[in-house]
Design an enzyme around this catalytic site. Structure first.
Site, mmCIF file in Angstrom:
data_model
loop_
_atom_site.group_PDB
_atom_site.id
_atom_site.type_symbol
_atom_site.label_atom_id
_atom_site.label_comp_id
_atom_site.label_asym_id
_atom_site.label_seq_id
_atom_site.Cartn_x
_atom_site.Cartn_y
_atom_site.Cartn_z
ATOM 1 N N GLY A 1 4.555 3.265 4.017
ATOM 2 C CA GLY A 1 5.142 2.700 2.787
ATOM 3 C C GLY A 1 5.770 4.027 2.043
ATOM 4 N N ASP B 1 -1.204 5.808 -3.155
ATOM 5 C CA ASP B 1 -2.486 5.085 -3.373
ATOM 6 C C ASP B 1 -3.730 6.355 -3.379
ATOM 7 O OD1 ASP B 1 -1.393 2.699 -2.884
ATOM 8 O OD2 ASP B 1 -2.115 2.613 -1.097
ATOM 9 N N HIS C 1 6.607 -2.418 -6.721
ATOM 10 C CA HIS C 1 7.237 -1.397 -6.007
ATOM 11 C C HIS C 1 7.915 -0.308 -6.966
ATOM 12 C CE1 HIS C 1 6.339 -4.108 -2.985
ATOM 13 N NE2 HIS C 1 6.406 -3.302 -2.196
ATOM 14 N N GLN D 1 6.517 1.341 -8.825
ATOM 15 C CA GLN D 1 5.625 2.636 -8.794
ATOM 16 C C GLN D 1 5.984 3.553 -7.554
ATOM 17 O OE1 GLN D 1 1.137 1.047 -9.531
ATOM 18 N NE2 GLN D 1 2.743 -0.743 -8.888
HETATM 19 O O1 F6P Z 1 0.128 1.721 0.517
HETATM 20 C C1 F6P Z 1 1.207 1.719 -0.455
HETATM 21 C C2 F6P Z 1 1.260 0.588 -1.021
HETATM 22 O O2 F6P Z 1 2.202 0.564 -2.048
HETATM 23 C C3 F6P Z 1 0.089 -0.203 -1.563
HETATM 24 O O3 F6P Z 1 -0.189 0.312 -2.794
HETATM 25 C C4 F6P Z 1 0.479 -1.453 -1.691
HETATM 26 O O4 F6P Z 1 -0.453 -2.396 -1.455
HETATM 27 C C5 F6P Z 1 1.355 -1.829 -0.328
HETATM 28 O O5 F6P Z 1 1.795 -0.315 0.139
HETATM 29 C C6 F6P Z 1 2.524 -2.631 -0.371
HETATM 30 O O6 F6P Z 1 3.180 -2.545 0.843
HETATM 31 P P1 F6P Z 1 4.526 -3.139 0.969
HETATM 32 O O7 F6P Z 1 5.582 -2.114 0.709
HETATM 33 O O8 F6P Z 1 4.760 -3.705 2.595
HETATM 34 O O9 F6P Z 1 4.774 -4.444 0.236
#
Ligand code: F6P
Length: 362
Positions: free
Chosen positions: A15, A143, A285, A287
Site C-alpha cells: 500500500g 500501520d 485512504h 490517511q
Molecule cells: O497496510 C496499509 C493499509 O492502509 C491498512 O491500514 C489497510 O487495512 C489496508 O492497507 C487497506 O488496503 P487497500 O489499499 O488495499 O484498501
C-alpha cells in the site's frame, strides 16, 4: 582505471503512503553522488514481469524537491500478486518468481532497494535469495507494525491526518451534543488509533490489542455527560472485533477483503447504551494520501541515503531502521518476523490510562 559505478533498481511495494517519493529522491541523489545509475521499477516488482520491463531511469535532474512534498509514489505500487503464487487469468496459480528474477537480472542491476512493509519485504527477500542479488529494504507503512524499527515512513503523516480529523470532529460534536466515532486504519495493530487518539483528545480509544467491554465504554461516556460535557470522541482501529468476536471485513471487486465496519457497529451500540446521538466517520485512504509530514520527509531522506550507503558498503539483506535518534540497519528476516503490535506496558498505553482515556477494559 576508475571502477565503473553500480546500477541499482528501486521499487515501491504494498500500500502507498506519504513519504515514498521522498525516499526515492534521497536514493537517487545519494546514488548520483556516487555516480551510480538508478532504475525505477514500476508497480512494485510487477514491472519486472513484462517484456520489456516497466522501468523509468532516474537521475538527479529528474528528482526535484517537489518529490519531498508529493504523496503517493511516482513508481506506482501494488499490494496484490505474490510472484510465488500468481493468480492467472484462467483461475490457476502459477509460480512466476523465476521470471521476475530474470527481469531483474536482464536490467543489469547490481542491487535492489525495496521500499515496503512486512509482506512486501518478505516476498522481495525470497526473490533476492532466489536470484542471488543484494537487497536493501526501506520500511514504510502507515500501520507502523514492522518490527525492529521505532517508526516507518508514512506513519507520522497518517497520525497527523487522524489527529486533524479529531480536531474537526470535536466542534461539530460539541455543537450537536453528539458522540463521534472515528474509525482509522492500522491492520492488526492499533498504533494509529492510540497515537491520534491521545494527540486529538479522544475520550475512548479501542485497539485490537486490548479486548473491550462495551458496557465500560458506555459508562465512561455517560460519566463524561453527567459531569457536564455534552460530547465525546471515540477512536476505533479497523481490526477491533465486535462484542461477539467477529472481525469485520468488506469485500471488494475481485474478491479482495479488507478490514472495516466496526465503527458503524459501535456507533449503534453506544447510541443505545448512552441514549445519545452518534455519528461515524471512516477515515480510510485519506490517511495514506497527501503531503508527507516534516517528520516523514526526514525519515524518508535519512533512510534513502543510508540504503545506498549500505549497498556501497557491500551489505546484503539489511533493512534500514530508526532507533534511538538515528538510522541503523537490521536483518530483513528479523524485522519481518516480528509483527510490532502496541505493547501493553508501552509509554503510550500508560499515557492514555494516565489521561483517563478509556481503552475499553477498565
Ligand atoms: O497496510 C496499509 C493499509 O492502509 C491498512 O491500514 C489497510 O487495512 C489496508 O492497507 C487497506 O488496503 P487497500 O489499499 O488495499 O484498501
Amino acid at each position: 582505471m576508475e571502477k565503473p559505478g553500480k546500477r541499482i533498481a528501486i521499487l515501491t511495494s504494498g500500500g502507498d503512503c506519504a513519504g515514498l517519493n521522498a525516499v526515492i529522491r534521497a536514493v537517487v541523489l545519494r546514488a548520483d553522488e556516487l555516480k551510480w545509475e538508478v532504475i525505477g521499477v514500476k508497480q512494485g516488482a510487477h514491472g519486472l514481469l513484462t517484456t520489456p520491463q516497466q522501468i523509468v531511469r532516474l537521475n538527479a535532474a529528474s528528482v526535484d524537491t517537489i518529490m519531498l512534498r508529493q504523496g503517493g509514489t511516482i513508481l506506482g505500487t501494488t499490494n496484490k500478486g505474490d510472484p510465488f503464487a500468481w493468480p492467472m487469468p484462467d483461475g490457476t496459480i502459477k509460480d512466476l518468481s523465476e521470471d521476475m528474477v530474470k527481469g531483474f537480472h536482464d536490467l543489469g542491476c547490481d542491487a535492489m532497494i525495496g521500499i515496503g512493509g512486512d509482506g512486501s519485504l518478505a516476498i522481495l527477500q525470497r526473490l533476492a535469495a532466489l536470484g542471488n542479488f543484494p537487497l536493501i529494504g526501506v520500511p514504510k507503512t502507515i500501520d507502523n507494525d514492522l518490527g525492529l524499527t521505532e517508526t516507518s515512513v508514512g506513519f507520522d503523516t497518517a497520525v497527523a491526518v487522524a489527529t486533524e480529523a479529531l480536531d474537526r470532529l470535536q466542534p461539530t460534536a460539541a455543537s450537536h451534543d453528539r458522540i463521534m466515532i472515528l474509525e482509522v486504519m492500522g491492520r492488526d495493530a492499533g498504533h494509529i488509533a492510540l497515537a491520534a487518539g491521545i494527540a486529538g483528545g479522544a475520550d475512548v480509544i479501542l485497539i485490537p490489542e486490548i479486548p473491550y467491554d462495551i458496557e465500560k465504554v458506555a459508562s465512561h461516556i455517560k460519566s463524561i455527560r453527567q459531569n457536564g460535557r455534552n460530547f465525546a470522541l471515540v477512536v476505533v482501529s479497523e481490526a477491533v472485533r465486535t462484542a461477539e468476536g467477529a472481525r469485520l471485513m468488506h469485500e471488494f471487486y475481485g474478491g479482495q477483503k479488507r478490514l472495516g465496519g466496526i465503527g458503524q457497529v459501535l456507533g449503534v451500540q453506544i447510541a443505545e447504551l448512552c441514549g445519545a446521538e452518534t455519528r461515524v466517520t471512516v477515515l480510510g485512504h485519506v490517511q495514506r494520501g497527501g503531503q508527507p509530514s516534516a517528520q516523514d520527509r526526514l525519515l524518508a531522506s535519512a533512510f534513502g541515503v543510508h540504503a545506498v550507503d549500505l549497498i556501497a558498503a557491500g551489505k546484503v539483506n539489511r533493512m534500514v531502521a530508526w532507533s534511538n535518534r538515528q538510522v541503523i540497519d537490521v536483518s530483513i528476516s528479523d524485522a519481518v518476523a516480528k509483527y510490532q503490535k502496541v505493547e501493553m506496558d508501552g509509554s503510550l498505553v500508560k499515557t492514555a490510562r494516565g489521561l483517563n482515556i478509556c481503552l475499553g477494559d477498565q
